[in-house]
Design an enzyme around this catalytic site. Sequence first.
Site, PDB file in Angstrom:
ATOM      1  N   THR A  64      -8.049 -25.116   9.934  1.00 44.14           N
ATOM      2  CA  THR A  64      -7.097 -24.058   9.589  1.00 44.14           C
ATOM      3  C   THR A  64      -6.258 -24.584   8.402  1.00 44.14           C
ATOM      4  O   THR A  64      -5.894 -25.607   8.321  1.00 44.14           O
ATOM      5  CB  THR A  64      -6.340 -23.890  10.982  1.00 44.14           C
ATOM      6  OG1 THR A  64      -7.159 -23.514  12.124  1.00 44.14           O
ATOM      7  CG2 THR A  64      -4.989 -22.787  10.657  1.00 44.14           C
TER       8      THR A  64
ATOM      9  N   ARG B 299     -14.559 -14.795  19.752  1.00 43.25           N
ATOM     10  CA  ARG B 299     -13.043 -15.185  19.738  1.00 43.25           C
ATOM     11  C   ARG B 299     -12.296 -15.453  18.693  1.00 43.25           C
ATOM     12  O   ARG B 299     -12.548 -15.595  17.735  1.00 43.25           O
ATOM     13  CB  ARG B 299     -13.437 -16.961  20.220  1.00 43.25           C
ATOM     14  CG  ARG B 299     -11.943 -17.478  20.233  1.00 43.25           C
ATOM     15  CD  ARG B 299     -12.210 -19.194  20.373  1.00 43.25           C
ATOM     16  NE  ARG B 299     -11.012 -19.868  20.362  1.00 43.25           N
ATOM     17  CZ  ARG B 299     -10.119 -20.249  19.310  1.00 43.25           C
ATOM     18  NH1 ARG B 299     -10.728 -19.990  18.187  1.00 43.25           N
ATOM     19  NH2 ARG B 299      -9.245 -21.020  19.157  1.00 43.25           N
ATOM     20  N   VAL B 300     -11.080 -14.791  19.099  1.00 40.02           N
ATOM     21  CA  VAL B 300      -9.928 -14.859  17.938  1.00 40.02           C
ATOM     22  C   VAL B 300      -8.907 -15.667  18.473  1.00 40.02           C
ATOM     23  O   VAL B 300      -8.498 -15.607  19.788  1.00 40.02           O
ATOM     24  CB  VAL B 300      -9.418 -13.278  17.696  1.00 40.02           C
ATOM     25  CG1 VAL B 300      -8.233 -13.452  16.725  1.00 40.02           C
ATOM     26  CG2 VAL B 300     -10.381 -12.568  16.863  1.00 40.02           C
ATOM     27  N   GLY B 301      -8.373 -16.858  17.864  1.00 40.13           N
ATOM     28  CA  GLY B 301      -7.388 -17.811  18.271  1.00 40.13           C
ATOM     29  C   GLY B 301      -5.814 -17.346  17.868  1.00 40.13           C
ATOM     30  O   GLY B 301      -5.607 -15.986  17.840  1.00 40.13           O
ATOM     31  N   ASP B 302      -5.005 -18.164  17.676  1.00 36.70           N
ATOM     32  CA  ASP B 302      -3.563 -17.939  17.404  1.00 36.70           C
ATOM     33  C   ASP B 302      -3.464 -17.635  16.015  1.00 36.70           C
ATOM     34  O   ASP B 302      -2.495 -16.964  16.040  1.00 36.70           O
ATOM     35  CB  ASP B 302      -3.025 -19.168  17.936  1.00 36.70           C
ATOM     36  CG  ASP B 302      -3.362 -20.244  16.792  1.00 36.70           C
ATOM     37  OD1 ASP B 302      -4.681 -20.688  16.820  1.00 36.70           O
ATOM     38  OD2 ASP B 302      -2.685 -20.787  16.060  1.00 36.70           O
TER      39      ASP B 302
ATOM     40  N   GLY C  79      -4.192 -25.851  15.060  1.00 35.24           N
ATOM     41  CA  GLY C  79      -4.345 -26.795  16.444  1.00 35.24           C
ATOM     42  C   GLY C  79      -5.305 -26.066  17.221  1.00 35.24           C
ATOM     43  O   GLY C  79      -5.773 -24.950  17.076  1.00 35.24           O
TER      44      GLY C  79
ATOM     45  N   GLY D 261      -5.936 -23.083  19.434  1.00 35.99           N
ATOM     46  CA  GLY D 261      -5.261 -22.058  19.378  1.00 35.99           C
ATOM     47  C   GLY D 261      -5.032 -21.267  20.948  1.00 35.99           C
ATOM     48  O   GLY D 261      -3.955 -20.717  21.044  1.00 35.99           O
TER      49      GLY D 261
HETATM   50  N1  GLY Z   1      -5.902 -22.709  15.368  1.00 35.06           N
HETATM   51  C1  GLY Z   1      -7.059 -21.822  15.280  1.00 35.06           C
HETATM   52  C2  GLY Z   1      -7.885 -21.344  16.436  1.00 35.06           C
HETATM   53  O1  GLY Z   1      -7.573 -22.161  17.579  1.00 35.06           O
HETATM   54  O2  GLY Z   1      -8.556 -20.642  16.219  1.00 35.06           O
END
Ligand code: GLY
Length: 204
Positions: free
Chosen positions: A65, A93-96, A117, A119
């Site tokens: 990231t 999946r979509v993270g933070d 980090g 997510g």
């Molecule tokens: N911080 C990136 C993710 O977890 O997708």
Amino acid sequence: MDGHTLAIGGVGAIREVRHPVSVARAMLDETPILLVGEGARQFATHIGAEPADAGSIPSPGGCDTVGCIARDQAGHVAAAGSTGGLEGKMVGRVGDTPLPGCGLYADDRAGATALSGEGESIARGMLAAHILFALPGNGALAAAQMAITRLERTGGEAGAIVLDSDGGFGIAHNSAQFSVAVAADWLDAPRAGTHADDLREWYT
Ligand code: GLY
């Protein structure tokens, strides 16, 4: 995210675009704050986003990231992030990273932050939101440290870069390493390091 207007735009689960963050930037002018998958791809095509060439598509292990926060001379702040997600992630999946209050936030009245980090842990702790609420009265470093301390409840490794509304900045992480760089008009040259301590003399 534009801290002056609180406009935010994001795309997720998007492939074959060279600079997804530029597609996210174009979303600032749209009403939806986040498009994913086929909708994100169609929007990228609509704005004429540069396609990725075969060599620039990340390998399965290329999941880092990159987060960026900035403050201009008028005091306006902004935040952006781009990620390949986590290695072995589920399809879709979509993270933070594109989620306001999780992986980033910017508000001229408080400051800006971007996180990197794991997510799910960052989102469960709403780390960007906690940083923004902690900024007034605590400053950038304490706000970053308080957010990273929240990871004790969820587990997970992460790091945060934080700017306050006066341009002071702070860095905190619970990972062994956290690559970061800073450029400012009061620095004679940009500085970079692989741990918060490497830049410690430059923030309060
Ligand atoms: N911080 C990136 C993710 O977890 O997708």
